[in-house]
Design a protein around this motif. Sequence first.
Motif, PDB file in Angstrom:
ATOM      1  N   UNK A  17     -20.121  64.296  88.668  1.00  0.00           N
ATOM      2  CA  UNK A  17     -19.089  63.324  88.309  1.00  0.00           C
ATOM      3  C   UNK A  17     -18.100  63.936  87.306  1.00  0.00           C
ATOM      4  N   UNK A  66      -5.459  58.117  85.525  1.00  0.00           N
ATOM      5  CA  UNK A  66      -5.941  56.982  86.315  1.00  0.00           C
ATOM      6  C   UNK A  66      -6.423  57.434  87.705  1.00  0.00           C
ATOM      7  N   UNK A  86     -17.756  50.710  86.793  1.00  0.00           N
ATOM      8  CA  UNK A  86     -18.949  51.349  86.236  1.00  0.00           C
ATOM      9  C   UNK A  86     -19.120  52.740  86.815  1.00  0.00           C
ATOM     10  N   UNK A  87     -19.810  53.585  86.062  1.00  0.00           N
ATOM     11  CA  UNK A  87     -19.866  54.986  86.493  1.00  0.00           C
ATOM     12  C   UNK A  87     -21.255  55.444  86.904  1.00  0.00           C
ATOM     13  N   UNK A 137      -5.463  54.080  75.734  1.00  0.00           N
ATOM     14  CA  UNK A 137      -6.442  53.095  75.290  1.00  0.00           C
ATOM     15  C   UNK A 137      -7.859  53.304  75.825  1.00  0.00           C
ATOM     16  N   UNK A 138      -7.993  53.960  76.924  1.00  0.00           N
ATOM     17  CA  UNK A 138      -9.329  53.994  77.526  1.00  0.00           C
ATOM     18  C   UNK A 138      -9.797  55.373  77.968  1.00  0.00           C
ATOM     19  N   UNK A 171     -14.567  47.450  76.600  1.00  0.00           N
ATOM     20  CA  UNK A 171     -13.795  46.548  77.465  1.00  0.00           C
ATOM     21  C   UNK A 171     -14.691  45.535  78.182  1.00  0.00           C
ATOM     22  N   UNK A 213     -18.189  61.166  79.314  1.00  0.00           N
ATOM     23  CA  UNK A 213     -18.646  61.616  80.639  1.00  0.00           C
ATOM     24  C   UNK A 213     -18.303  63.061  80.982  1.00  0.00           C
ATOM     25  N   UNK A 219      -2.811  53.373  80.227  1.00  0.00           N
ATOM     26  CA  UNK A 219      -4.253  53.646  80.347  1.00  0.00           C
ATOM     27  C   UNK A 219      -4.761  54.809  79.487  1.00  0.00           C
ATOM     28  N   UNK A 223      -9.885  58.829  87.199  1.00  0.00           N
ATOM     29  CA  UNK A 223     -10.825  57.728  86.967  1.00  0.00           C
ATOM     30  C   UNK A 223     -11.102  56.975  88.277  1.00  0.00           C
ATOM     31  N   UNK A 265      -9.771  50.743  89.542  1.00  0.00           N
ATOM     32  CA  UNK A 265      -9.634  52.200  89.410  1.00  0.00           C
ATOM     33  C   UNK A 265      -9.959  52.677  88.000  1.00  0.00           C
ATOM     34  N   UNK A 266      -9.588  51.887  86.995  1.00  0.00           N
ATOM     35  CA  UNK A 266      -9.714  52.373  85.627  1.00  0.00           C
ATOM     36  C   UNK A 266     -10.962  51.957  84.878  1.00  0.00           C
ATOM     37  N   UNK A 267     -11.656  50.926  85.334  1.00  0.00           N
ATOM     38  CA  UNK A 267     -12.756  50.406  84.526  1.00  0.00           C
ATOM     39  C   UNK A 267     -14.043  50.164  85.321  1.00  0.00           C
ATOM     40  N   UNK A 319     -19.437  49.476  76.943  1.00  0.00           N
ATOM     41  CA  UNK A 319     -18.014  49.748  77.006  1.00  0.00           C
ATOM     42  C   UNK A 319     -17.278  48.678  76.203  1.00  0.00           C
ATOM     43  N   UNK A 379      -5.868  47.940  89.145  1.00  0.00           N
ATOM     44  CA  UNK A 379      -5.937  48.697  87.895  1.00  0.00           C
ATOM     45  C   UNK A 379      -7.353  48.652  87.312  1.00  0.00           C
ATOM     46  N   UNK A 421     -13.598  58.747  90.297  1.00  0.00           N
ATOM     47  CA  UNK A 421     -14.958  58.483  89.799  1.00  0.00           C
ATOM     48  C   UNK A 421     -15.423  57.117  90.300  1.00  0.00           C
ATOM     49  N   UNK A 452     -11.801  58.188  75.455  1.00  0.00           N
ATOM     50  CA  UNK A 452     -13.171  57.798  75.109  1.00  0.00           C
ATOM     51  C   UNK A 452     -14.090  57.996  76.327  1.00  0.00           C
ATOM     52  N   UNK A 453     -13.535  57.642  77.481  1.00  0.00           N
ATOM     53  CA  UNK A 453     -14.312  57.777  78.714  1.00  0.00           C
ATOM     54  C   UNK A 453     -14.637  59.246  78.985  1.00  0.00           C
TER      55      UNK A 453
END
Lengths: 466, 336
Positions: B136, B147, A455-456, B24-25, A407, B33, B21, B150, A451-453, A405, A448, B153, B28-29
Amino acid sequence: MLFNSLPFLIFLPTVVLLYYLLPHRTRWILLLAASYIFYGYWKVEYLSLILASTTVDYFVARYIHSTPSRFHKRFGLALSLITNLGLLVFFKYSGWFIEDVLDPVIGLNEVQLNDFRTAWDFLLPVGISFYTFQTLGYTIDVYYGKAVPEKNPLKFALFVSYFPQLVAGPIERFSHLHQQLFQRVSFQYSNLQHGARLILYGLFIKMCVADNVSPVVDQIFGHSTEADSLQLVIGMLLFGLQIYSDFHGYSLIAIGTAKLMGVNLMGNFNAPYTALSIREFWSRWHISLSTWFRDYLFIPLGGSKAGQVKLGINILIVFLVSGLWHGANWTFVVWGAMHGVAYLIERWVLPERSSRIGSALKWIWTMVIVFVAWIFFRSESIEFGAAYVGLMISNMGEGITLEWDPFLPSIVGIFILSDLLFRNRSIHVWLESKSTLIRWSVYALLLFFITGFAGTIQHPFIYFQF
Amino acid sequence: MKVLIKGIWLLLTLLLLAGIYPQYAYEKFVAEHADQYLQVQKIKDCDVIYLSASSNFASGLARESDPRKISQMVADHFPSMQFEAINKPASHAGIHAALLEMFKENAEAKTFIVTMNLRSFGPDWIYSELETPLQQSTLFYNNRLPLVNRALVSLRTYDDRSVEERHAQRKSAWTNDPLPFDPPRNNVTDWCAEEKWGDWRNPKRQLADQFIKQYGFVLDASNPRVKDFDRMSALAKEEGWTMVFNILAENVETADSLVGKDLSSLMQRNTHWLIDRYDEKGHVVINNLERVGHEHFTDKDFPTEHYDDVGRRIIADNVAAGLARALAQKNSKHDN
């Protein structure tokens, strides 16, 4: 129930709310029920093991306490040791026995071995090493007269199964935890604030750092023969970071959860990668386990009062047992042995005091030992670990294409900086000194990131398997 | 009052971050997925949507003269209509049902062709280790705040089972789900253990066992995939969509030669069960089960629905005929 899951986010506030609504005298019953729900949520069958361990230690401790006979006391202690360690050995080491001992003798085919591995991975009860050590500590304390056994079996059951620290510690002592579980706790905003801060930061480092680093580590360890030296070094460093953030994160959530209900669990980590010696490392890493081994194994063996040879043997025994505690694989023995030998070299060969340059060299020495040992900890076999170390030095090939990632470096950077910032103090103490605006902005940022980053890919806490 | 101000500050900061959010992110996510979400987003002005898994794709074999996907071949039968395809390997009805929810209200298309892959009804696929990432991905098939999706998830609010748990479920189904035959063929585990083609090292034996594992099940209304198709059927009724179910071809010839009539009859029985069920619900169900011969399956060492160009064309022609029938039915309803 995983700490970083929706069920737990519903479960925890419910328990805390009920805890403060209920009269003091009945709160422990709520905690006991909650603890069994928490553990049974994984697999109801697991409850039978914890019940067995609880029942044996309840009766054995009372027997040891009541009998005047030294022989009978010893018999009671042996019974507790055999039961607890028996459960541990059966569930953790039978697999090893079958693969490393039985298979070479009778020759199982690959299909049978695979079926066996799958079944065994699935059956291994989470956290068995933690609660068996906690109850063992209790029985040993009663044996040495350091603790008076609990009369109420259900109250004792709560000590064994207290959900915040049940599956991965911190491993608590009876004298520290038991009293707190039944003390009168009045609602205090400061407890909620303290607990919530630890939980939030713990979730951040588990979900954002450990779970995002993990896929990169898997890629490198999974393709170690194709990766170049630099990638292998990165893999080693990232695994060290992964296991630390994973376990430290879990411990913080556990400590924060207990704090919400006014219970202080012991700290488990304190910036271990800033240690200048292996000895210091172990005073900063998995503190509840290292002090357990000190009190219940090293000191009974004779501790540091024995001669130098006996001391060396005792230290090696402690580290080897500590390695085996982590799992049924020779790699853990190698990991423990590396720490033990390095500890003795420090004690016998290296000077205790040193200049700034000397301290820097000591830090490098400590980290080299710690991180190279992690390679064996992460490896499936000693051969794999040794090959990894060899390739790390000599493999100048093209390397593999790593996916991560974008980030991740920023998140890892934030974690490393914050870990240095919170050295010898917690995030809670650090936040206390900040203005309201900064504090609440930090909360928002942590939320933030979580919730947003996060691991999945599913990565349960690494230490659940131990 | 102080707590209120703190709460408002927290909310405002979070809202600001939530606003930044997606730029920028998030994309791609999602691309990584849940790329089917982006496939749906791209669809504009379309008449028919073809939902499938890897079966739609060309095999890439050098001997192929026609590189078109099945969906393209079907589309070429209807030059005046706009077709789109949404595919993802290992995808199944559970995912397709979730995707269809996105077409509710202001649907670009009113006609859907959904593949019915017989293997996807069996335990090996239902309890596959690929199921966790697929589950997922379903969290993204909606129009919630990015958000929030996400966060769901991150908190694993989907069926997030480990590989070991899924393997245990699969093993249990193979051992405990009864089959309508005398022992040892009354469950998959015992049937696989039955003597055939030498011991387990023999490739023929391994392939025979794989066929039993893939097709050794009896369909009923409690099957999770059947429930997914029921969901799609109900949704189609609710929204007034035309729904065509495309039962894909399986390598029945090889099943027959390696395992025998018991297995091929079970495959036929399950196929007919599906046809009866969804025919009754008013959908067109296209039966391709035995339409493609062994030589047109591109994978020879595992049962799949991957076909060469000839195989794909056979299926496409049959689907096109079924679609024409479905559209005619729809028009006649309108006329009436």
